[in-house]
Write a protein that holds these residues in place. Sequence first.
Motif, PDB file in Angstrom:
ATOM      1  N   ASP A  61       0.811  -1.214   0.000  1.00  0.00           N
ATOM      2  CA  ASP A  61       0.000   0.000   0.000  1.00  0.00           C
ATOM      3  C   ASP A  61       0.844   1.264   0.000  1.00  0.00           C
ATOM      4  N   GLN A  85      -9.748   0.306  -2.132  1.00  0.00           N
ATOM      5  CA  GLN A  85      -9.361   0.425  -3.521  1.00  0.00           C
ATOM      6  C   GLN A  85      -8.220  -0.513  -3.916  1.00  0.00           C
ATOM      7  N   LEU A  86      -7.641  -1.197  -2.988  1.00  0.00           N
ATOM      8  CA  LEU A  86      -6.493  -2.040  -3.292  1.00  0.00           C
ATOM      9  C   LEU A  86      -6.890  -3.213  -4.175  1.00  0.00           C
ATOM     10  N   HIS A 156      -4.736   4.040  -9.275  1.00  0.00           N
ATOM     11  CA  HIS A 156      -5.458   3.135  -8.380  1.00  0.00           C
ATOM     12  C   HIS A 156      -6.886   3.632  -8.121  1.00  0.00           C
TER      13      HIS A 156
END
Length: 192
Positions: A61, A85-86, A156
Amino acid sequence: MNRSEPTLRSIRVANEEDAAAIAELSRNLLEFEKSLNGGMGQLNPWAGGVEEILKQMMRPDTLFLVAVINGEIGGYIKTIIVGHQLGPAELGFARWLLGLVESGGRRTFNFLLRRPRPSVVLSGGYISGIFVRAEHRRSNTGHLLVEAAEDWFRQHDIATADLHVLFANSAAREFWEELGYEPVSLGMQKKI
């Protein structure tokens, strides 16, 4: 540097070989912030250390970007993506974070990120630190680092970027406002 020499500058993703330079800059940032806030307390011995930077670089992250100026690291920015959102390859950290929050670590996590509202879902981009060597300030290096960080957030699908600035650091507040960042909250402290 001789004024007639051209400045060769690039922004790139940091690698392990950059850890010592980033650690030095990170420690400079922490010491500068401490000079502005005497009530901050003592810095941890590991803060701004090479091992700590290397550990942070391993987190999916987190992204460190560096400004390479005439072959040397002249500045860095540290960015973090927080929340849902990862992508699938990054969900290990998200699961760890969820476990931390669910296990009562929410107050600690919010304190570490200086999040003022622990009752909200944490998501978005966070600029955790930026520092440019004194001789490279006012050369657009900081702006280029922020632009690169914002590009990473966009990649992202991050819609916002947060950061925190010491109120006493008027130059930093002006820098961020110049880039379009707006104050959201004001932390206050009283010596007792």
